[in-house]
Design a protein around this motif. Structure first.
Motif, mmCIF file in Angstrom:
data_model
loop_
_atom_site.group_PDB
_atom_site.id
_atom_site.type_symbol
_atom_site.label_atom_id
_atom_site.label_comp_id
_atom_site.label_asym_id
_atom_site.label_seq_id
_atom_site.Cartn_x
_atom_site.Cartn_y
_atom_site.Cartn_z
ATOM 1 N N CYS A 198 -4.289 -0.787 -0.783
ATOM 2 C CA CYS A 198 -4.135 -2.372 -0.380
ATOM 3 C C CYS A 198 -3.012 -2.378 0.793
ATOM 4 O O CYS A 198 -2.983 -3.293 1.757
ATOM 5 N N GLN A 199 -2.039 -1.497 0.805
ATOM 6 C CA GLN A 199 -0.822 -1.349 1.601
ATOM 7 C C GLN A 199 -1.240 -1.211 2.950
ATOM 8 O O GLN A 199 -0.966 -1.703 3.810
ATOM 9 N N ARG A 200 -2.003 -0.226 3.077
ATOM 10 C CA ARG A 200 -2.729 0.311 4.282
ATOM 11 C C ARG A 200 -3.593 -1.080 5.051
ATOM 12 O O ARG A 200 -3.334 -1.285 6.211
ATOM 13 N N GLU B 261 -9.295 -9.374 -15.707
ATOM 14 C CA GLU B 261 -10.113 -10.083 -16.845
ATOM 15 C C GLU B 261 -10.596 -9.461 -17.965
ATOM 16 O O GLU B 261 -10.958 -9.987 -18.897
ATOM 17 N N CYS B 262 -10.354 -7.883 -17.940
ATOM 18 C CA CYS B 262 -10.783 -7.413 -19.189
ATOM 19 C C CYS B 262 -9.864 -6.139 -19.412
ATOM 20 O O CYS B 262 -10.032 -4.932 -19.340
ATOM 21 N N PRO B 263 -8.464 -6.541 -19.647
ATOM 22 C CA PRO B 263 -7.410 -5.644 -19.783
ATOM 23 C C PRO B 263 -7.759 -4.588 -21.107
ATOM 24 O O PRO B 263 -7.234 -3.541 -21.233
ATOM 25 N N GLU B 264 -8.737 -5.008 -21.963
ATOM 26 C CA GLU B 264 -8.998 -4.360 -23.265
ATOM 27 C C GLU B 264 -9.761 -3.316 -22.703
ATOM 28 O O GLU B 264 -9.639 -2.059 -23.755
ATOM 29 N N LEU B 265 -10.360 -2.972 -21.475
ATOM 30 C CA LEU B 265 -10.890 -1.715 -21.154
ATOM 31 C C LEU B 265 -10.122 -0.710 -20.739
ATOM 32 O O LEU B 265 -10.383 0.351 -20.677
ATOM 33 N N GLN B 266 -8.936 -1.268 -20.566
ATOM 34 C CA GLN B 266 -7.643 0.065 -20.096
ATOM 35 C C GLN B 266 -8.205 0.565 -19.053
ATOM 36 O O GLN B 266 -7.750 1.813 -18.880
ATOM 37 N N VAL B 267 -8.529 -0.126 -18.125
ATOM 38 C CA VAL B 267 -9.060 0.738 -16.666
ATOM 39 C C VAL B 267 -7.442 0.537 -15.972
ATOM 40 O O VAL B 267 -7.114 -0.527 -15.653
ATOM 41 N N PRO B 268 -7.137 1.732 -15.281
ATOM 42 C CA PRO B 268 -5.808 1.695 -14.556
ATOM 43 C C PRO B 268 -6.015 1.037 -13.102
ATOM 44 O O PRO B 268 -7.176 1.048 -12.537
ATOM 45 N N TRP B 269 -4.872 0.608 -12.721
ATOM 46 C CA TRP B 269 -4.997 0.028 -11.322
ATOM 47 C C TRP B 269 -4.805 1.208 -10.443
ATOM 48 O O TRP B 269 -3.464 1.631 -10.342
ATOM 49 N N PHE B 270 -5.454 1.525 -9.438
ATOM 50 C CA PHE B 270 -5.366 2.614 -8.462
ATOM 51 C C PHE B 270 -5.329 2.330 -7.019
ATOM 52 O O PHE B 270 -5.891 3.220 -6.211
ATOM 53 N N HIS B 271 -5.229 1.025 -6.999
ATOM 54 C CA HIS B 271 -5.636 0.933 -5.428
ATOM 55 C C HIS B 271 -4.005 0.319 -4.547
ATOM 56 O O HIS B 271 -4.325 -0.312 -3.584
ATOM 57 N N ASP B 272 -3.196 0.944 -4.999
ATOM 58 C CA ASP B 272 -1.834 0.094 -4.229
ATOM 59 C C ASP B 272 -1.721 0.779 -2.987
ATOM 60 O O ASP B 272 -1.629 -0.115 -1.886
ATOM 61 N N ARG B 273 -1.902 2.045 -2.592
ATOM 62 C CA ARG B 273 -1.616 2.679 -1.448
ATOM 63 C C ARG B 273 -2.865 2.035 -0.472
ATOM 64 O O ARG B 273 -2.715 1.677 0.941
ATOM 65 N N LEU C 122 1.592 -12.587 -0.747
ATOM 66 C CA LEU C 122 0.709 -11.519 -1.568
ATOM 67 C C LEU C 122 1.024 -11.637 -2.947
ATOM 68 O O LEU C 122 2.172 -11.610 -3.402
ATOM 69 N N SER C 123 0.115 -11.841 -3.641
ATOM 70 C CA SER C 123 0.229 -11.939 -5.127
ATOM 71 C C SER C 123 0.187 -10.466 -5.491
ATOM 72 O O SER C 123 -0.173 -9.545 -4.842
ATOM 73 N N PRO C 124 0.569 -10.131 -6.770
ATOM 74 C CA PRO C 124 0.246 -8.920 -7.593
ATOM 75 C C PRO C 124 -1.095 -8.867 -7.361
ATOM 76 O O PRO C 124 -2.014 -9.684 -7.292
ATOM 77 N N TYR C 125 -1.552 -7.456 -7.425
ATOM 78 C CA TYR C 125 -2.844 -7.080 -7.075
ATOM 79 C C TYR C 125 -3.501 -7.459 -5.940
ATOM 80 O O TYR C 125 -4.578 -7.442 -5.588
ATOM 81 N N TYR C 126 -2.660 -7.793 -4.961
ATOM 82 C CA TYR C 126 -3.033 -8.004 -3.369
ATOM 83 C C TYR C 126 -3.886 -9.114 -3.120
ATOM 84 O O TYR C 126 -4.784 -9.110 -2.211
ATOM 85 N N HIS C 127 -3.875 -10.284 -3.968
ATOM 86 C CA HIS C 127 -4.551 -11.515 -3.277
ATOM 87 C C HIS C 127 -3.570 -11.964 -2.366
ATOM 88 O O HIS C 127 -2.589 -12.401 -2.543
ATOM 89 N N THR C 128 -4.462 -12.472 -1.198
ATOM 90 C CA THR C 128 -3.760 -13.173 -0.174
ATOM 91 C C THR C 128 -3.540 -14.623 -0.466
ATOM 92 O O THR C 128 -4.597 -15.410 -0.799
ATOM 93 N N VAL C 129 -2.344 -15.334 -0.542
ATOM 94 C CA VAL C 129 -2.395 -16.654 -0.985
ATOM 95 C C VAL C 129 -1.869 -17.548 0.146
ATOM 96 O O VAL C 129 -0.856 -17.077 0.925
ATOM 97 N N GLY C 130 -2.683 -18.742 0.551
ATOM 98 C CA GLY C 130 -2.610 -19.255 1.850
ATOM 99 C C GLY C 130 -0.989 -19.731 2.044
ATOM 100 O O GLY C 130 -0.290 -19.521 2.999
#
Length: 829
Positions: A672-674, A658-670, A709-717
């Motif tokens: 979320c996989q666990r 929702e705020c890509p302009e803040l350029q906060v990196p996504w660092f929760h891949d591992r 699973l969507s990108p960024y790990y939302h579970t889709v029914g």
């Protein structure tokens, strides 16, 4: 001349002058090196002892005890010494001549030697002090109040008189040490108004206190605990005193402070971290169980893994020597540590078993709670506990104890409530407070759900009892006359009883006193609304209005509680931007001191409301903050630590989307996989129905993907893909390339590797938890998920439970038509 001589003789008789040896005897006493030397002086000078000398004797004897360690103290020996008894006897004759300070000092010293309150000397001293009460200065009055508190005279007329004197003199008191002592002593007798005046006076005098006065700060915490008032400005100032003096705090002081913080729900990560280091430095003899048990309880729950291992090894060696209370403390610490060390647990339980008959009912409840949490099983122990609890329940007549006994019984394996127990509960219901009523409801629900014996008769009586409890609960809420009294009832209301029986009555009661909501109680009301899942816009608007108008009086630690109901219930007040802005502004100056976990929860709650304060987010998404957070997670219980980590992931995801302009990196891949590898993804009945019907509508199971699973790990029914002609595309079709690795973000503006104009559809079944309890209004987290999926390029179809289960959709054909209409925009087939 004869006239002058007669006056002189008269003055000698009326005001006898002490012998010249008076001063020298006091000096001799002060030079003594042990109690026996003092007793020798008393024996030699019994006939000539003055009031100053007896006062000095008691003081010197007490100073010797203060200088000794716990093991060295010999209070019993001194109290039973013949010359101590002589000293007490002589003192009685000198009471009228004593100064105020000497009188009270003697009383204080005698109480330190555990002399019984009904001893003639203590009774005489207290009586004389009562006569002089109005003339006592603040310091003497504070010491006298401590003596009364030591005799448990908290509610006595004499303590009431002291409270009245403090009330009248409060504005002139300048000594915070004396005031803090008095505040603790009279805390059971003060009104809310008097309480506020005491807190205000304490704040004014705090800056006059030397920063090394740890005892004053600790007494202030004790007062706040006694009156159950978490006044954060004072708590923070006390915390600063403790932090500055950490190197001088001993094990006992740290243990007491941690217990007070826990009761007051004051979370100071900095103090806990510093205390952990200080405690780890302490080297205690392993042959002294009392001190080591205290260290185990204080350090164990927050220690690093290697130190925890050492602590458990040592306590295992000491386990045979533990007393009943020490074993109870160790069990409580193991519960806090979440330690299921079977060998140690069996050792501790064996000690507990030997002393079960000696434990209080509340201690038995704590034992059962701890053993249940630690998954400990022992048929023999639980049978003995059941027999003991039932025998006490049949004999008990006090509501508080009956509530405790019933709670303990309900937690044992295979709980069953006898008719005797039901009748005992019924007998005390009118005397129970709201917390006890709530506990009884929880227990009854637990019994009804698990009781398969005598289902018709016993359970019927339990249901009748539940109805009586509901009636009593509603009556109590209706009888409240102001918001403070109402809060005393509401604060203990939770669980099924709140949601199923009393939520409407609770909201109606709050609405009656809505005008009384102000900065002092806004967080309490907001936190209660968060528990109800009940959307009442009038109350929420009032909370927002108070927050805007009185923001300068609201402490930053209360902001999360104030924001939370708006976030959970997905409600924007009319003054949305002003309200959220005021709350964030309140926190800005405290960002460096607020608890890291609290900031994570606050950031997530604001993100749910689509509010992303840049300063807050920049503070949180940097290496320094995340390092502090990691350190805090080490010392938190695993359940709370897991919640914070999950909320940080959700906040990270929300900011990235929702705020890509803040350029906060996504660092929760591992992470979320666990997390999602643990998720079994079991479908409920409604989801199974939808899955089968979607397969029919779309032309087979290969065209619908459950638990995607969507990108960024939302579970889709359920997920499906339609081409530009609204034709379902099977997932094994070669026209659809494999998705990117789970969790990798992709540009939602260009759908990856889908045929031109094809669309990806997310179908979500929303159960009752996704909506407010009183109206079909979507709650915050479900609304956020829909936003995110749409940003990611999905067309989102949400199926509310009340539509799927409605009469209009009671047939399969109706449900099939419902799915077709939402997927293809078609009506009946």
């Amino acid at each position: 001349m004869f006239r002058l001589r007669s006056i002189s003789l008269l003055s000698w008789r009326a005001f006898p002058v002490r012998p010249f040896s008076c001063e020298s005897l006091i000096t001799q006493m002060q030079k003594c090196t042990d109690e026996e030397q003092v007793f020798d002086l008393i024996e030699t000078n019994t006939a000539t002892l003055s009031e100053q000398q007896v006062g000095c004797a008691f003081n010197v004897l007490w100073q010797f005890q203060k200088q000794k360690t716990v093991l060295e103290k010999n209070v019993d020996h001194v109290r039973n010494h013949p010359q101590f008894l002589t000293l007490c006897s002589v003192t009685t004759n000198h009471i009228p001549a004593m100064s105020d300070a000497t009188l009270v000092d003697v009383l204080y010293s005698i109480k330190q030697f555990a002399v019984e309150s009904h001893h003639p000397l203590i009774e005489a001293l207290v009586t004389e002090a009562w006569k002089r009460l109005e003339r006592f200065d603040t310091n003497v009055l504070s010491i006298f109040s401590t003596c009364l508190a030591d005799q448990h005279l908290y509610f006595s007329p004499l303590m009431g008189k002291i409270a009245d004197i403090v009330n009248r003199r409060l504005e002139t008191i300048q000594d915070l040490r004396a005031l803090s002592v008095l505040m603790v002593s009279i805390s059971s007798l003060i009104s809310p108004c008097f309480q506020e005046r005491l807190v205000t006076r304490t704040e004014l005098l705090f800056d006059t206190v030397n920063s090394s006065k740890v005892n004053i700060a600790r007494r202030i915490l004790l007062f706040l605990r006694n009156v159950k008032y978490s006044h954060y400005p004072l708590l923070e100032r006390c915390n600063q005193v403790f932090m500055r003096n950490m190197s001088h705090l001993d094990l006992e002081s740290i243990s007491k402070i941690l217990n007070l913080y826990q009761f007051l729900q004051f979370h100071s990560f900095e103090f806990v971290e510093a205390a952990r280091g200080r405690l780890a430095e302490m080297t205690l003899p392993s042959d002294h169980p009392e001190s080591f048990v205290r260290l185990f309880a204080a350090l164990g729950p927050v220690a690093r893994p290697e130190i925890k291992k050492q602590l458990k090894s040592t306590i295992l060696l000491l386990s045979e020597e533990l007393s009943s209370q020490q074993a109870l403390i160790v069990l409580g610490a193991m519960e806090d540590m979440e330690s299921r060390n079977s060998h140690l647990l069996k050792k501790i339980v064996s000690v507990l078993y030997k002393h079960l008959d000696n434990y209080k009912s509340i201690e038995l409840l704590k034992i059962i709670q701890a053993l249940t949490f630690l998954h400990f099983q022992s048929k023999e122990l639980f049978m003995k506990l059941r027999e003991l609890l039932l025998s006490r329940l049949e004999a008990s007549v006090t509501p508080s104890e009956i509530s405790v006994l019933v709670s303990a019984l309900s937690m044992l394996p295979h709980p069953h409530l006898s008719e005797t127990a039901v009748s005992r509960i019924e007998a005390v219901l009118p005397q129970c407070d709201f917390r006890e009523l709530n506990d009884l409801v929880v227990c009854l629900m637990r019994w009804i759900q698990s009781d398969h014996v005598c289902l018709a008769s016993t359970t019927g009586k339990q249901l009748d009892l539940l109805q009586k409890l509901d009636h009593l609960g509603r009556h109590r809420l209706q009888q409240s006359t102001n918001l403070d009294l109402l809060w005393e009832e509401l604060k203990s209301l939770k669980g099924e009883w709140l949601h199923e029986s009393l939520v409407e009555e609770s909201i109606a009661a709050l609405l009656r006193f809505m005008d009384e909501i102000d900065y002092s109680n806004i967080a309490k009301v907001a936190s209660f609304l968060s528990r109800t899942n009940y959307l009442n816009t009038l109350l929420l608007d009032r909370i927002a209005s108070v927050a805007i108008q009185q923001v300068e009086k609201i402490h930053p630690s209360s902001v999360l509680a104030i924001i939370l109901p708006f976030s959970i219930l997905n409600y924007d007040p009319p003054q949305k931007d002003e309200f959220f802005g005021a709350c964030v502004q309140c926190c800005n100056s405290y960002l460096g001191t607020l608890d890291p976990g609290t900031l994570v929860f606050l950031g997530f709650s604001l993100a749910v409301l689509e509010y992303f304060p840049e300063d807050l987010l920049k503070k949180m998404f940097n290496i320094e903050f995340l390092a502090r957070l990691d350190s805090q997670l080490e010392i938190l219980p695993s359940s709370l630590s897991a919640r914070i980590q999950f909320r940080l992931m959700e906040l990270n995801r929300a900011v990235c989307l929702e705020c890509p302009e803040l350029q906060v990196p996504w660092f929760h891949d591992r992470f979320c996989q666990r997390q999602f590898n643990k998720d079994t993804g079991v479908m409920n009945r409604a989801q199974q129905q939808i899955y089968k019907m979607l397969a029919e509508v779309l032309g087979g199971h290969q065209c619908v993907k459950p638990s995607a699973l969507s990108p960024y790990y939302h579970t889709v029914g359920f997920e499906c893909i339609l081409d530009k002609r609204k034709k379902p595309l099977p997932y094994e079709s070669h026209s659809i390339a494999p998705r990117k690795s789970l969790g990798m973000h992709w540009d939602s503006r260009v759908e990856p590797r889908l045929p031109p104009e094809a669309e990806r559809i997310a179908i979500e079944f929303l159960d009752v938890r996704a909506f407010c309890s009183n109206i079909p209004h979507l709650k915050g987290k479900s609304a956020m998920k829909k936003r995110h999926l749409e940003i990611l390029g999905y067309r989102v179809i949400q199926i509310p439970y009340f539509e799927w289960n409605s009469m209009a959709m009671s047939t399969k054909d109706a449900r099939m038509d419902y799915l077709r209409e939402h997927l293809f925009g078609e009506g009946k087939s």
